[in-house]
Design an enzyme around this catalytic site. Structure first.
Site, mmCIF file in Angstrom:
data_model
loop_
_atom_site.group_PDB
_atom_site.id
_atom_site.type_symbol
_atom_site.label_atom_id
_atom_site.label_comp_id
_atom_site.label_asym_id
_atom_site.label_seq_id
_atom_site.Cartn_x
_atom_site.Cartn_y
_atom_site.Cartn_z
ATOM 1 N N ARG A 83 0.708 -1.380 0.107
ATOM 2 C CA ARG A 83 0.110 -0.102 0.095
ATOM 3 C C ARG A 83 0.967 1.458 0.094
ATOM 4 O O ARG A 83 0.502 2.489 -0.534
ATOM 5 C CB ARG A 83 -0.796 0.139 1.379
ATOM 6 N N LYS B 291 2.007 -18.840 6.712
ATOM 7 C CA LYS B 291 1.368 -19.258 7.752
ATOM 8 C C LYS B 291 0.841 -17.865 8.581
ATOM 9 O O LYS B 291 1.667 -16.692 8.261
ATOM 10 C CB LYS B 291 1.899 -19.957 8.781
ATOM 11 N N HIS C 24 7.880 -22.983 7.428
ATOM 12 C CA HIS C 24 9.424 -22.930 7.202
ATOM 13 C C HIS C 24 10.052 -24.058 8.027
ATOM 14 O O HIS C 24 11.334 -24.116 7.468
ATOM 15 C CB HIS C 24 9.948 -21.408 7.585
ATOM 16 N N LYS D 111 14.058 -26.406 6.637
ATOM 17 C CA LYS D 111 15.210 -26.509 7.569
ATOM 18 C C LYS D 111 16.090 -27.753 7.213
ATOM 19 O O LYS D 111 15.388 -28.760 7.122
ATOM 20 C CB LYS D 111 15.134 -26.451 8.962
ATOM 21 N N GLU E 235 11.756 -21.801 22.777
ATOM 22 C CA GLU E 235 12.352 -20.347 22.115
ATOM 23 C C GLU E 235 12.753 -19.543 23.527
ATOM 24 O O GLU E 235 11.998 -19.541 24.633
ATOM 25 C CB GLU E 235 11.388 -19.646 21.654
ATOM 26 N N ASP F 297 0.216 -21.342 16.782
ATOM 27 C CA ASP F 297 1.488 -20.646 16.406
ATOM 28 C C ASP F 297 2.514 -21.829 16.155
ATOM 29 O O ASP F 297 3.270 -21.539 15.142
ATOM 30 C CB ASP F 297 2.119 -19.707 17.398
ATOM 31 N N HIS G 34 4.584 -26.412 12.949
ATOM 32 C CA HIS G 34 5.799 -26.891 13.050
ATOM 33 C C HIS G 34 5.890 -28.286 13.639
ATOM 34 O O HIS G 34 6.741 -29.350 13.321
ATOM 35 C CB HIS G 34 6.964 -25.736 13.710
ATOM 36 N N LYS H 254 7.717 -19.971 24.879
ATOM 37 C CA LYS H 254 8.356 -18.897 24.536
ATOM 38 C C LYS H 254 9.028 -18.533 25.940
ATOM 39 O O LYS H 254 8.533 -18.732 26.988
ATOM 40 C CB LYS H 254 7.557 -17.710 24.110
HETATM 41 C C1 BG6 Z 1 6.885 -18.915 13.614
HETATM 42 C C2 BG6 Z 1 6.183 -18.465 14.943
HETATM 43 O O1 BG6 Z 1 6.148 -19.761 12.961
HETATM 44 O O2 BG6 Z 1 8.054 -19.707 13.968
HETATM 45 C C3 BG6 Z 1 7.024 -17.751 15.992
HETATM 46 O O3 BG6 Z 1 5.123 -17.509 14.462
HETATM 47 C C4 BG6 Z 1 8.219 -18.508 16.203
HETATM 48 O O4 BG6 Z 1 6.194 -17.499 17.001
HETATM 49 C C5 BG6 Z 1 9.132 -18.996 14.892
HETATM 50 O O5 BG6 Z 1 9.080 -17.570 16.996
HETATM 51 C C6 BG6 Z 1 10.141 -19.988 15.293
HETATM 52 O O6 BG6 Z 1 10.805 -20.169 14.168
HETATM 53 P P1 BG6 Z 1 12.541 -20.422 14.248
HETATM 54 O O7 BG6 Z 1 12.763 -20.753 12.870
HETATM 55 O O8 BG6 Z 1 13.113 -19.309 14.850
HETATM 56 O O9 BG6 Z 1 12.229 -21.775 15.117
#
Ligand code: BG6
Length: 511
Positions: free
Chosen positions: A64, A169, A199, A203, A237, A256, A261, A361
């Site tokens: 935008r 996502k 993602h 990896k 994390e 999330d 994942h 987290k």
């Molecule tokens: C994302 C989440 O998909 O993956 C985040 O939305 C998270 O909250 C992240 O921190 C973690 O990814 P990675 O590659 O750092 O493990």
């Protein structure tokens, strides 16, 4: 699919890719967003620098905010910390464009089409298109509708130029919204053109789960309930909510991390060997695991899941606030930032082997690991010698950081008396390959260009994952839900999660 070690890896062996990637136009919707800045543009830059993409590839950021190509390029080089006058950057910057437009405005899409067509004519390339939806899900509908209306999508299967779409996502908020998004996608794209990104699948270490299991003769015979006692999957994390409260307050750790994942890690660990390394064969096997997950009823959820939120504490030596005190978070928020769950897979291979999942987290450090804990030997020969309890063999797949694999085995400690201690056989990516694994987004963008969807989630996969997660989400909203527990920032989670393991006579591994 090309996996490291079994077939040429395009990210390692440039010669395989040079000439393999199709020339195309990449359009990133949500060009001003965090993901584009932090992940997508750096990945596209590195792919261009390493000559993985076709030299006639062009990248257009669509958003935008009004800005020129020049401003867009300068912002990108500043964020990446790349010297704007370097030859690599100059080459990439030459292919980088900006298109201002609102997602709701059909004319902006017609303008996009005109500019893509002009660029493709000038570069003498076919109109292959890769659209990347790096936008919040609330924008997906509008963008898809306008892409279709503006004639920006070629029909699948036709000879000639291709069109593909990568969807970031979160893929929906629950099963119903994921189904609605799938239906909308299918109005414009055929399933074979849709690349739903997770993602974690990009990896290297996640891909190596299958290579490790299936390219070696010695592990797969043990990979079942005869030899494995249980499996632990940890995605820890150290970061907190990091300014994403608006999204995270609704999502929580269940949506999330678990829906995508963690279930990806679980399916790759538990799936049967596919007959072939084709996208559908691999995904068929993953889908079978999701179908075999025992559907958790409310009573199971109450007994077998832990929901928790971080309280104030210190992470990696720095004092960090409680989740409820983070900017943008409701001071009475009940959103979970941690979960632990005991998951069961009802099939021949895994009956009776619990999979314990945990993610949170603000844990003491970033660590993603899958631990396969083997059964004790059938007869405790050395117990009579006063050796006491011997540690079981544990195979640890370290997904990140410190990527590698280790196997702990019991060994006699040197000396006249019989003492058995665990020792580790260790493989480390950095020392074995001399480099850290490449970034996930590079691999995934390249695979999409090459038309390989093995590392992307298929429609049924995403919907089954939601079905499972929805059952937990529903139970977490019901009266009999487990109470929200708390854990201090910088701790490994609440005591309730330790109790979940202790009930089964087990404990979480120290990471
Ligand atoms: C994302 C989440 O998909 O993956 C985040 O939305 C998270 O909250 C992240 O921190 C973690 O990814 P990675 O590659 O750092 O493990």
């Amino acid at each position: 699919m090309s996996l490291a070690g079994t077939a040429p890896n395009p990210l390692r062996e440039g010669s395989v890719t040079l000439g393999a990637a199709d020339p195309c136009s990449i359009v990133v919707f949500g060009a001003s967003g965090d993901l584009t800045r932090r992940k997508l543009l750096p990945a596209l830059y590195r792919l261009t620098r390493d000559r993985m993409l076709h030299p006639m590839t062009a990248v257009t950021g669509f958003a935008r905010k009004r800005k020129t190509d020049e401003e867009f390029r300068n912002e990108a080089s500043a964020v990446m910390g790349v010297e704007a006058s370097s030859p690599d950057w100059t080459r990439f910057a030459g292919s980088l464009h900006y298109q201002v437009g609102s997602f709701e405005d059909p004319d902006a899409f017609l303008a996009l089409r005109a500019s893509l067509e002009t660029g493709e004519r000038l570069r003498g390339i076919p109109s292959n298109r890769l659209y990347y939806l790096a936008t919040p899900p609330s924008n997906h509908d509008t963008i898809l509708r306008n892409l279709g209306r503006a004639g920006l999508v070629h029909t699948a299967g036709e000879r000639g130029p291709w069109s593909r779409v990568i969807v970031e996502k979160p893929f929906g908020y629950d099963l119903a919204s994921a189904r609605a998004l799938n239906a909308r996608l299918h109005e414009v794209f055929h399933e074979s053109q849709v690349y739903r990104i997770d993602h974690y699948l990009g990896k290297e270490t996640v891909q190596n789960i299958l290579v490790f299991r299936l390219a070696n003769g010695i592990f797969e015979p043990l990979w079942n309930n005869r030899y494995i006692d249980h499996v632990q999957i940890t995605v820890a994390e150290s970061v907190g909510v990091e300014g994403r409260a608006a999204y995270y307050e609704r999502a929580g750790v269940l949506r999330d991390m678990m829906q995508n994942h963690m279930l990806q890690l679980l399916t790759l660990t538990a799936m049967e060997p596919p007959a072939r390394f084709g996208a559908d064969e691999v995904r068929d096997e993953k889908v079978k695991v999701l179908r075999a997950l025992r559907p958790p009823g409310p009573a199971d959820v109450a007994a077998q899941t832990i929901r928790a939120q971080y309280a104030a504490g210190a992470t990696e030596g720095v004092v960090t606030p409680a989740y409820r005190d983070e900017p943008g978070v409701d001071p009475r928020s009940e959103t979970e930032t941690y979960l632990a769950a005991r998951v069961e897979i009802d099939n021949w291979r895994w009956a009776g082997v619990p999979f314990y999942l945990r993610s949170g987290k603000r844990m003491p450090r970033r660590a993603t690991e899958i631990s396969i804990v083997f059964r004790h030997p059938p007869y405790a020969l050395f117990r009579a010698e006063g050796c006491g309890e011997i540690q079981p063999n544990v195979l640890r797949l370290r997904i990140q950081p410190d990527e590698g694999i280790s196997l702990s085995i019991g060994s006699k400690s040197p000396g006249a008396s019989l003492h058995i201690d665990p020792v580790r056989m260790d493989f480390n990516y950095l020392t074995s390959f001399g480099a850290d694994p490449p970034e996930a987004y590079e691999r995934l963008l390249l695979d999409c260009n090459l038309g390989d969807s093995t590392l992307f989630a298929r429609r049924d996969e995403v919907e089954l994952a939601w079905e499972y997660v929805d059952a937990i989400a529903r139970a977490w909203q019901s009266e009999g839900r487990p109470a929200l527990a708390y854990y201090a920032c910088g701790s490994w989670g609440p005591p309730e999660a330790d109790a979940l393991m202790a009930r089964d006579g087990r404990a979480w591994h120290r990471l």
